[in-house]
Write an enzyme that holds these catalytic residues in place. Sequence first.
Site, PDB file in Angstrom:
ATOM      1  N   HIS A   1      -3.839   1.408  -2.698  1.00  0.00           N
ATOM      2  CA  HIS A   1      -3.016   2.085  -1.765  1.00  0.00           C
ATOM      3  C   HIS A   1      -1.520   2.613  -2.301  1.00  0.00           C
ATOM      4  O   HIS A   1      -1.314   1.922  -3.206  1.00  0.00           O
ATOM      5  CB  HIS A   1      -2.663   1.063  -0.659  1.00  0.00           C
ATOM      6  CG  HIS A   1      -1.505   1.547   0.138  1.00  0.00           C
ATOM      7  ND1 HIS A   1      -1.900   2.034   1.402  1.00  0.00           N
ATOM      8  CD2 HIS A   1      -0.279   1.353   0.185  1.00  0.00           C
ATOM      9  CE1 HIS A   1      -0.892   2.462   2.100  1.00  0.00           C
ATOM     10  NE2 HIS A   1       0.220   1.947   1.378  1.00  0.00           N
TER      11      HIS A   1
ATOM     12  N   ASN B   1     -11.414   2.015  -1.839  1.00  0.00           N
ATOM     13  CA  ASN B   1     -10.921   3.169  -2.771  1.00  0.00           C
ATOM     14  C   ASN B   1     -10.071   2.853  -3.589  1.00  0.00           C
ATOM     15  O   ASN B   1      -8.925   3.331  -3.909  1.00  0.00           O
ATOM     16  CB  ASN B   1     -10.581   4.457  -1.894  1.00  0.00           C
ATOM     17  CG  ASN B   1      -9.449   4.087  -0.874  1.00  0.00           C
ATOM     18  OD1 ASN B   1      -9.094   2.702  -0.865  1.00  0.00           O
ATOM     19  ND2 ASN B   1      -9.258   5.051  -0.162  1.00  0.00           N
TER      20      ASN B   1
HETATM   21  P1  ADP Z   1      -4.538   6.822   2.291  1.00  0.00           P
HETATM   22  O1  ADP Z   1      -4.816   5.347   1.828  1.00  0.00           O
HETATM   23  O2  ADP Z   1      -5.055   7.889   0.964  1.00  0.00           O
HETATM   24  O3  ADP Z   1      -3.237   6.874   2.676  1.00  0.00           O
HETATM   25  P2  ADP Z   1      -5.351   7.014   5.167  1.00  0.00           P
HETATM   26  O4  ADP Z   1      -4.156   6.449   5.217  1.00  0.00           O
HETATM   27  O5  ADP Z   1      -5.925   7.770   5.571  1.00  0.00           O
HETATM   28  O6  ADP Z   1      -5.701   7.043   3.408  1.00  0.00           O
HETATM   29  O7  ADP Z   1      -6.318   5.744   5.299  1.00  0.00           O
HETATM   30  C1  ADP Z   1      -5.845   4.119   4.912  1.00  0.00           C
HETATM   31  C2  ADP Z   1      -7.264   3.603   4.273  1.00  0.00           C
HETATM   32  O8  ADP Z   1      -8.404   3.557   5.208  1.00  0.00           O
HETATM   33  C3  ADP Z   1      -7.937   4.315   3.199  1.00  0.00           C
HETATM   34  O9  ADP Z   1      -7.127   4.123   1.986  1.00  0.00           O
HETATM   35  C4  ADP Z   1      -9.339   3.842   3.067  1.00  0.00           C
HETATM   36  O10 ADP Z   1      -9.386   2.595   2.735  1.00  0.00           O
HETATM   37  C5  ADP Z   1      -9.602   3.849   4.450  1.00  0.00           C
HETATM   38  N1  ADP Z   1     -10.093   5.124   5.096  1.00  0.00           N
HETATM   39  C6  ADP Z   1      -9.563   6.184   5.292  1.00  0.00           C
HETATM   40  N2  ADP Z   1     -10.472   7.047   5.806  1.00  0.00           N
HETATM   41  C7  ADP Z   1     -11.506   6.514   5.937  1.00  0.00           C
HETATM   42  C8  ADP Z   1     -12.916   6.931   6.295  1.00  0.00           C
HETATM   43  N3  ADP Z   1     -13.070   8.196   6.676  1.00  0.00           N
HETATM   44  N4  ADP Z   1     -13.937   6.131   6.126  1.00  0.00           N
HETATM   45  C9  ADP Z   1     -13.731   4.835   5.609  1.00  0.00           C
HETATM   46  N5  ADP Z   1     -12.668   4.349   5.134  1.00  0.00           N
HETATM   47  C10 ADP Z   1     -11.684   5.305   5.513  1.00  0.00           C
HETATM   48 MG    MG Z   2      -2.102   6.297   4.295  1.00  0.00          MG
END
Ligand code: ADP
Ligand code: MG
Length: 162
Positions: A119, A116
């Site tokens: 970060h 995505n």
């Molecule tokens: P963020 O990066 O928005 O803080 P999180 O801390 O929940 O999100 O998750 C860390 C990273 O793990 C995300 O940026 C993404 O790359 C991966 N990730 C999170 N949720 C999922 C999911 N449901 N399926 C696959 N990868 C995920």
């Molecule tokens: Mg996070």
Amino acid sequence: MELTLCIIKPHVVTAPHTLKAIKDIIILNNFHIVDSLITAMTKDQVEVFYNEHKGKFFYNRLVTQMRSGPSEINILAREDAIRKWRELLGPTKVYTSRFSHPDTIRGMYGISDTRNAAHGSDSPESAAREISIFFPHFSITKWLRDNELISPVPGRNARANR
Ligand code: ADP
Ligand code: MG
């Protein structure tokens, strides 16, 4: 003024136009790049960094993806940097970001829930912890003090300031 950790993930670092587009967004939104490094994360660094996600179904693919090549890791400074950077990033999951937040970084450049694009730290405590993993000699307190952005510690700096 606040600091946050921004990681541009490996799948973007290998795509020069996307990398430039994200860097332009950083600059256009008045972030100051305090420090920056391009590095392939070690297994230890990824595991410490994503410790909170250990055991989740996507953890292995997350570690594999983060280790698939170099990331660009930036300490960003701005007023309200943590909230603002996450607002520019958009939602974590690609379906939500594409359809409900199409103008965000993840909406435009995310290619899967894992890949995505970038970060952003989610709190001042996370920012401090994350910065210390990749910039172990960087002191947030010192940086803020050197930039006269926090009031001096009462008693200690009062004398130095006279
Ligand atoms: P963020 O990066 O928005 O803080 P999180 O801390 O929940 O999100 O998750 C860390 C990273 O793990 C995300 O940026 C993404 O790359 C991966 N990730 C999170 N949720 C999922 C999911 N449901 N399926 C696959 N990868 C995920
Ligand atoms: Mg996070």
